[in-house]
Scaffold this active site. Structure first.
Site, mmCIF file in Angstrom:
data_model
loop_
_atom_site.group_PDB
_atom_site.id
_atom_site.type_symbol
_atom_site.label_atom_id
_atom_site.label_comp_id
_atom_site.label_asym_id
_atom_site.label_seq_id
_atom_site.Cartn_x
_atom_site.Cartn_y
_atom_site.Cartn_z
ATOM 1 N N ASP A 603 0.855 -1.176 0.000
ATOM 2 C CA ASP A 603 0.000 0.000 0.000
ATOM 3 C C ASP A 603 0.899 1.237 0.000
ATOM 4 O O ASP A 603 2.096 1.148 0.290
ATOM 5 C CB ASP A 603 -0.899 -0.031 1.236
ATOM 6 C CG ASP A 603 -1.825 1.162 1.306
ATOM 7 O OD1 ASP A 603 -2.312 1.592 0.257
ATOM 8 O OD2 ASP A 603 -2.048 1.671 2.421
ATOM 9 N N THR A 605 -0.305 4.891 1.153
ATOM 10 C CA THR A 605 -0.582 5.808 2.251
ATOM 11 C C THR A 605 -0.456 5.092 3.590
ATOM 12 O O THR A 605 -1.119 4.098 3.833
ATOM 13 C CB THR A 605 -1.994 6.404 2.110
ATOM 14 O OG1 THR A 605 -2.121 6.981 0.808
ATOM 15 C CG2 THR A 605 -2.248 7.453 3.167
ATOM 16 N N THR A 838 1.802 18.585 -8.079
ATOM 17 C CA THR A 838 1.468 19.910 -8.588
ATOM 18 C C THR A 838 -0.035 20.075 -8.795
ATOM 19 O O THR A 838 -0.740 19.122 -9.140
ATOM 20 C CB THR A 838 2.191 20.177 -9.916
ATOM 21 O OG1 THR A 838 1.807 19.182 -10.870
ATOM 22 C CG2 THR A 838 3.696 20.147 -9.722
ATOM 23 N N ARG A 1334 31.771 -36.605 2.457
ATOM 24 C CA ARG A 1334 31.060 -35.315 2.374
ATOM 25 C C ARG A 1334 32.017 -34.157 2.661
ATOM 26 O O ARG A 1334 31.918 -33.095 2.035
ATOM 27 C CB ARG A 1334 29.901 -35.305 3.373
ATOM 28 C CG ARG A 1334 29.086 -34.017 3.361
ATOM 29 C CD ARG A 1334 28.483 -33.753 1.977
ATOM 30 N NE ARG A 1334 27.853 -32.450 1.853
ATOM 31 C CZ ARG A 1334 26.569 -32.205 2.119
ATOM 32 N NH1 ARG A 1334 25.792 -33.205 2.532
ATOM 33 N NH2 ARG A 1334 26.070 -31.014 1.965
#
Length: 1534
Positions: A603, A605, A838, A1334
């Site tokens: 969101d 705001t 603006t 391993r």
């Protein structure tokens, strides 16, 4: 019928649909209008539908699908003081349909459904179901389980633990629901509501209420018992008082007005601090009621809901009054009164307000996340002059026709019908109509502001309110690894079946042999035939090998995820001190999903922004005013390589000096009691000089005219500031509007208050009164608002403010100077480049005769109920809003939350794509995109939105637009109608996790999204049917995607589309109730505990205080959790394979007869004690790199997106490794004892249990060492736990075998085996051979084919990150600035640091004396106390003397030791110095000033690139485009 009349509950047969077939109506048990069903529908109903219908009529199920479809298209009728029509009621007068209650539930479970639903959910886990079957089989003696009850214990334990955890998680939601449902509301009583049947409660509902009461009493009782046993005396006294208060006042809630009457008794509700003896008597209450009911009777006029006939008949026996009831008691057709600052409990039509004009103001933060005020109006036939008292409402007679419940927040259609009388009480029209729109409706979740009261008619309740329809159902979430784990379990099941089948087959064949010793020495077999014996052998093997699918894995995972949730909660770096809010995990089982997120849906705001608007710049008469260094400009400078800190400091000095000069001039010029220096955001001494002097009279007049327009054109209301009574706060429909009025106030033109249709201004100290004649409101389609004002001189002015491209189209080409228009266009372009929002301001003077004619036509159009109403209003708007004179333009900055741009940049580097889903306008969202660096000036903005009214429903236009973008910019979809290519591209997109093109951004609005998400399967054009997939492809190609004007349900739809079609992990973050739907739709939902509410937090999986904490939550805790669990799970399977297959090898030598190689307790403790702690330590404490490095190198997160840490291939690899080690674990001891090896005492120790001792010791030791090698960070606590796990098997063997009574056949096994040298040699060589392959493989891979993490770990060892202290957060401005300054001082002049420290803190010892062990930087701890509380009260309280504190403080959260770099000849390392000084309280401003004075900063300027868009977007228009719009007045309005 009065409210007190009793209605006899109808017989159930009367409510059955079958008995209503004559009226052709179905009973709607969830409620709305009658649902008519014709005979064809009934005949075509399937048996399933009839089955659903039966339960539906009994109140036990939902509507059948065919009824739901009819219901969704049936308008709703609500009657007040009318009887229901015959087709809406039974022959007994009972409503055919019932509406849903206003009681809501967001929990996953109810008290009645918890056990069956939770248990069913748990046993959908294939492993749990498997162990349930094993537990049942073990109960039969034939299968040889020694203790069936003990064997079932692990399953019972894990089911109970999981159930308790789920109940705890859901309890917080239940508490919130209970508090909300029981919130008080003023409900009109005494007026019969024919729409609902409230007096009848069915048996099913009574049973549910009974269960809820029992559970609540049990919970309260259990809580009381626990407190009375374990809590302090003070806590005990407190709980006693609370319990008494609950009994006395069931309706009291802290956040609302105290109830006047109790529902269950005549006891009056009390505030918690009022003693019982002070209660008023019943008589006093009656007296008060009669007093409040005494008022002058309202006179019924024309065109009003007030019915004079009813008024006359009810004059003597009116019984209507408002009483306090609970939200859950509200029903459709009720009338309620909502007071100021209260939430609306249901969707209501506004009948009357306290305002004489019928206006009210609401805050819709729970719906759209916006905290600005919105204006709503009552119906014209209502209003406070007609409907004010309860008696007035009882004298109304009307009915409402409106839409069926739907999720559209911004649309409502309805009509109210009433009998219209004139002033002489003569009936004029028996069916007068008034149109209802969205402006006449208040939705549930809104908050009433700046209005004393509102009276409304309830139209939608509970689950049918728009906010609930947009919320969705709380889902049950499980992690991605948990889903994939089921496949691993299935693979193990296949292996297990093969093992059991082989075992059963061989055992069955064994019983076919005749000449064997079994016939002479063993009892008769259980089965009568070899085949039956083989089946029994199969089941016995299933029980023996059951550890191959370990139930202890799930117990361990639950423990691990709980600890991970605790560590997340305890992280100090995610603690938000302002709200005293730590990061709070609410769903504990998805922590590993945090490390695999690819898409974030946010969101705007309250999530990215603070929703705080600051007026920064303006242009008036072609001249620009204002100084500002915006966040968008900072982002540009940062990308250009400039030092943003230096630039900020420079501009701070310039702006500060100019502000000081400006304030001095303002105070000299006039007396302004509303001027507060700290509130001034517009800084321009040039403006003050031009306005206060008479040098340029033209500019002075233009400036004053501009500011006067800002002070007049708005819907702002004022209220007293709580902290400063003389200051008036502005409450506006949008924060932009408040910012515009505020700047006029600061500059001397003060808006004081609004009185009905009058606006009181104080201009440079002189009071003036203006008359507000009309308001043409702002809409997203108009993109402007206008006010018609009558000045004190008698002039009528139209003042308009709106988007630049909209205003420029409406300018008068003759009356405006071309020079002013050109300069204004250039200024607006510059403002937009700096990320400012603006607006243009324009006005014109109106001829009184024209205005009088226009306003009459405008009122008639607004009152019209014709379908052409909106078109007529638009034409009238265009008629008056033309030929305007441009006054200037404004530039406003929407402040971001701290650290948002840096957080977004870091998340992008991690390979995470961010989509912004907002309800804001498209230009607003774009400006925020530039501010937070989502959008860049080098980007091409691809805009998708309908441009004209005709295109609003033109799905082919949107499809063509998206297709063109894909073809033109990305070279996709060479053939427009190639559906197969679209499917192919979607499949490729699922496999492509690369970063999108940085040169493009997608901007799409809600109107286009509604077309994208509608059902297009039946569309004639096959290409259009794939519109959703095209939108997805276009969004994936763009670096940023911004969806504007989207509803909550559209947010959820976007999330679901990406998650489902791309198969990626998604996260949604928001702070309001409008974000709940997408939070629930995403894999992980994060709620921000903002200052505006906690709705998103209650529905989220994780709650944080600020957006910037999301980076740490994902890149640190998420990545750690994912990597830990991805390593722990295969290790767990590996160790069980070693143990289980060892038993299988032993079966080869006993014909798989079910005998054990190991003593029985080894089977119990292998997973419980010998190997469980090691995997838990691995999954809880392991860190490949520190938290600081995780944030500094966010690219490491990409391994989670790609899923390389966990896969089925990795699982199989570990299984094969376990198979290899099982061979060593069995055959080494077997070969050792094969020839009957004698111990030193000459005793034979080749018993199977004796062999099993060596075998289990070898496997346990090898497994623990193997797991230790997979752990990247070793500390003493981890090594201690591993050592205990290994030594425990040896201790248990010796201790258990030492007692004859317990050991029996196993007696003295430990002493005899461990006393043999060959045993230790076998274990040592066996362990070495187990882990050596391993180890060699990992060594070669890290050195010759290293991964990214291997390279980064090597760089850490080389000291490349020594300059960054532990706990450093690049999203924290304080951390970044402190580290940068300290690093530069350390490089240039280390002695300056010591000198400044001496000057600021002479009493503090030198830095050299600091001990790094005292650093309080443990990321798993959080400090909620003050500094004073941290001081030890005694030597024993010191952290260094407390063994527990010392233990945890010693466990450093870092992967490797750091290289020591000395400073000069000192012995202290650079890393140590920075770590110490980073936390030392040095004045950073002083350091910054010192460095500036020494000339260590170099500054430069850079130019801003032009923004390129595919469409003209308000606020981003180029100057040339604006000028062209001015010269093309014939263009259609956008």
């Amino acid at each position: 019928m009065s409210n007190s009349d009793s209605i006899t509950p109808p017989a159930r047969d009367e409510l059955k649909v079958d008995n209503l077939s004559n009226s052709s109506y179905k009973l709607d048990n969830d409620g709305s209008s009658p649902i008519r069903v014709n005979e064809n529908d009934q005949i075509s109903s399937s048996n399933a539908n009839l089955f659903q219908l039966f339960f539906y009529n009994k109140g036990l199920g939902k509507r059948p699908p065919y009824l739901q479809e009819i219901y969704d298209n049936t308008p709703r009728n609500i009657y007040v003081n009318y009887d229901l029509p015959p087709n809406m009621q039974t022959h007994n007068g009972i409503p055919i349909v019932t509406y849903p209650r206003n009681k809501i539930r967001t929990t996953k479970y109810t008290p009645l459904s918890f056990l069956p639903k939770n248990i069913l959910f748990q046993f959908t886990n294939i492993a749990n179901f498997y162990f349930l079957v094993i537990a049942i089989l073990g109960a039969f003696q034939i299968f040889g389980v020694p203790s069936p009850g003990l064997a079932a214990t692990p399953l019972i334990v894990i089911v109970c633990i999981t159930a308790v955890k789920d109940a705890f998680e859901d309890s917080s939601r239940g508490s919130s629901d209970m508090e909300l449902n029981n919130s008080p509301i003023h409900l009109l009583t005494g007026l019969h509501n024919p729409n609902v049947l409230t007096d009848y409660v069915g048996p099913w509902r009574r049973f549910k209420k009974f269960c809820s009461r029992i559970l609540l009493k049990f919970y309260r009782g259990l809580k009381t018992v626990m407190i009375m046993i374990f809590a302090s005396r003070k806590k005990k006294q407190e709980i006693i008082r609370q319990n008494k208060q609950i009994e006395q006042n069931e309706l009291h809630r802290v956040s609302t007005i105290v109830s006047e009457f109790s529902l269950n008794s005549n006891v009056e509700s009390l505030p918690p601090d009022e003693p019982i003896q002070n209660r008023k008597s019943t008589s006093s209450r009656k007296a008060r009621k009669s007093h409040t009911g005494a008022h002058r009777q309202t006179v019924a006029g024309a065109n009003t809901l007030l019915n004079p006939v009813l008024q006359t008949s009810n004059e003597s026996n009116s019984s209507t009054c408002f009483k306090n009831r609970r939200w859950k008691d509200v029903s459709v057709g009720n009338m309620i009164r909502v007071r100021a600052n209260e939430e609306i409990p249901a969707d209501i039509i506004i009948l009357s307000t306290s305002d004489t004009e019928g206006n009210c103001y609401i805050e819709t933060k729970n719906l759209d996340g916006e905290t600005n005020l919105k204006l709503k109006t009552s119906i014209h036939a209502g209003g406070s002059h007609n409907l004010k008292h309860a008696d007035d409402l009882g004298n109304t007679k009307f009915w409402v026709e409106c839409d069926a419940p739907n999720s559209n927040l911004y649309a409502f259609r309805g009509t109210i019908h009433y009998e219209n009388y004139d002033e002489n009480h003569t009936l004029i029209n028996p069916d007068e109509k008034e149109a209802l729109s969205n402006d006449n409706v208040l939705l549930r979740g809104c908050t009433l502001r700046n209005t004393k009261w509102v009276i409304g008619l309830v139209i939608y309740t509970g689950s049918e309110t728009k906010i609930m329809l947009n919320s969705g159902i709380t889902p049950t979430k499980s992690s991605k690894i948990a889903h994939e784990l089921n496949l691993s379990v299935i693979i193990n099941f296949i292996v297990l079946f093969v093992l059991c089948f082989v075992s059963g087959l061989i055992n069955g064949l064994f019983y076919t042999k005749t000449n064997v010793s079994r016939l002479y020495f063993e009892f008769q077999a259980y089965g009568s035939t070899p085949a039956i014996n083989g089946v029994i052998g199969f089941v016995v093997s299933l029980i023996i090998y059951q550890a191959l699918v370990p139930i202890s894995l799930y117990i361990s995972v639950e423990i691990i995820k709980t600890l991970q949730a605790f560590f997340i909660f305890s992280d100090r770096k995610m603690y938000y001190e302002k709200l005293d809010f730590p990061c709070t995990p609410k769903t504990w089982n998805i922590s590993d999903d945090l490390g695999q997120i690819e898409y974030i849906f946010s969101d705007k705001t309250g999530t990215l922004t603070q929703n705080v608007m600051e007026f920064k710049k303006c242009t008036i008469n072609g001249k620009s005013y204002g100084l500002a260094y915006t966040e968008a400009k900072q982002g540009l400078d940062k990308r250009a390589g400039l030092d943003v800190i230096t630039e900020t400091e420079k501009w701070k000095r310039i702006i500060g000096n100019d502000k000081q000069s400006m304030i001095e001039e303002l105070t000299k010029f006039s007396i302004n009691d509303q001027l507060r220096e700290e509130n001034v955001t517009f800084v321009s001494s040039d403006y003050v000089k031009d306005t206060m002097s008479n040098i340029d009279r033209k500019q002075k007049n233009a400036n004053e005219e501009f500011m006067l327009a800002l002070a007049l054109c708005h819907t702002v209301v004022t209220e007293e500031n709580e902290e400063d009574p003389e200051l008036r706060d502005f409450k506006a429909e949008s924060p932009d509007e408040a910012a515009l009025v505020s700047v006029a106030r600061d500059l001397g033109i003060v808006f004081k208050e609004r009185l009905r249709k009058r606006l009181i201004l104080k201009i440079y100290g002189d009071s003036q009164e203006y008359e507000l004649l009309d308001i043409i409101p702002f809409t997203s389609a108009r993109k402007r608002m206008s006010c018609v004002i009558k000045t004190p001189q008698g002039k009528i002015l139209l003042i308009t403010k709106g988007a630049d491209n909209v205003i420029f189209q409406r300018l008068d080409p003759k009356s405006n100077s071309n020079d002013v228009i050109s300069k204004t266009a250039l200024h607006l372009e510059d403002f937009a480049k700096e990320g400012l929002r603006t607006l243009c301001i324009a006005q014109k003077e109106l001829d009184p005769s024209f205005y009088n004619s226009w306003t009459q036509r405008y009122k008639d159009a607004c009152a019209s109920i014709d379908d052409s109403r909106d078109e007529l209003i638009d034409k009238l708007d265009d008629e008056i809003e033309g030929d305007l004179i441009l006054l200037g333009g404004t530039a406003i900055e929407d402040r971001l939350q701290a650290g948002v741009p840096d957080s977004i940049a870091i998340l992008a580097q991690a390979g995470i794509k961010l989509w912004v889903l907002t309800g804001d306008r498209i230009e607003t969202a774009i400006n925020i995109g530039f501010s937070c660096n989502l959008l860049e000036n080098e980007m091409k903005l691809l805009v998708v939105r309908p441009e004209t009214e005709e295109q609003q429903n033109d799905v082919e236009y949107v499809d063509q637009l998206i297709t063109n973008y894909l073809q033109e910019y990305f070279g996709l979809l060479k053939e427009k109608n190639d559906v197969a290519e679209i499917d192919r591209l979607i499949k490729e997109a699922k496999l492509d996790h690369s970063a999108p093109s940085p040169n493009f951004a997608l901007i799409i609005d809600g109107a286009a999204l509604s077309l994208v998400f509608q059902d297009l399967t039946s569309h004639a054009n096959p290409s259009v049917t794939k519109l959703r997939q095209k939108f997805l492809l276009l969004g994936k190609q763009c670096k940023s995607v911004i969806c504007c004007r989207v509803s909550p349900s559209q947010k959820a739809e976007v999330v679901k589309t990406v998650k489902t079609n791309l198969g990626v992990m998604t996260l949604a973050i928001g702070d309001g109730a409008n974000d709940v739907a997408m939070i629930q739709a995403a894999n992980v939902g994060v709620g921000i505990a903002g200052e505006e509410g906690r709705q998103a937090v209650m529905s989220s999986d994780y709650a944080i205080g600020q957006f910037r904490f999301l980076a740490r939550l994902l890149l640190v805790h998420g990545r750690w959790s994912y990597k830990r669990l991805a390593e722990m799970i295969p290790c767990f399977f590996y160790k069980n394979v070693v143990f289980t297959i060892t038993l299988f090898w032993f079966g080869i030598y006993n014909n798989f007869d079910g005998s054990y190689l190991f003593e029985y307790t080894y089977l119990m403790f292998y997973n419980l004690a010998f190997t469980s702690l090691s995997v838990i330590v691995l999954a809880v404490l392991d860190q490949d790199v520190s938290d600081t490095v995780s944030l500094l190198v966010p690219q490491l997160y990409r391994s989670g997106i790609l899923g390389v840490e966990w896969s089925q291939y990795k699982f199989i690899w570990y299984m094969v490794d376990g198979l290899y080690q099982s061979v060593i674990s069995f055959y080494f001891p077997y070969l050792l004892y094969y020839i009957g090896f004698q111990n030193p005492q000459g005793m034979t120790i080749d018993h199977r249990f004796w062999i099993g001792v060596v075998s289990v010791c070898l496997s346990v030791t090898a497994c623990n060492f193997y797991i230790l090698l997979q752990q990247k960070r070793w500390d003493w606590l981890s090594l201690l736990i591993y050592a205990i796990s290994i030594l425990l098997v040896y201790f248990w063997t010796g201790a258990w075998s030492a007692v004859l009574f317990s050991a029996q056949e196993f007696y003295r096994a430990g002493a005899q085996v461990f006393g043999t040298l060959g045993c230790w040699c076998c274990i040592f060589i066996g362990v070495l051979l187990c882990v050596l392959p391993r180890f060699i493989f990992d060594f070669l891979k890290r050195n010759f084919h290293p991964r990214d993490i291997d390279i980064i770990r090597e760089r850490v060892r080389m000291g490349e990150y020594d300059d960054y202290p532990q706990g450093y957060d690049p999203t924290d401005y304080e951390d970044v600035e402190r580290h940068r300054l300290l690093s530069e001082i350390m490089d240039k002049d280390p002695e300056l640091l010591v000198e400044l420290e001496k000057e600021a803190h002479p009493e503090v010892p030198r830095l050299d004396s600091f001990n790094m062990n005292n650093s309080n930087n443990n990321e798993h701890h959080i400090n909620f106390s003050s500094e004073a509380d941290q001081v030890p009260s005694s030597p024993t309280d010191s952290p260094n003397n407390n063994p527990i504190a010392k233990t945890f403080n010693t466990i450093k959260r870092r992967a490797t030791l750091k290289r020591k770099n000395t400073i000069g000849s000192g012995s202290r390392s650079r890393s140590q110095t920075i770590n110490e000084q980073f936390r030392h309280p040095i004045d950073i401003n002083q350091l910054r000033l010192q460095m500036i004075q020494r000339g260590e900063y170099k500054t430069s300027r850079n130019s801003l690139e032009r923004v390129d868009t595919t469409h003209e977007v308000p606020g981003l228009s180029q100057a040339e485009s604006l000028i062209r719009l001015h010269t093309r007045n014939s263009i259609n309005l956008s």
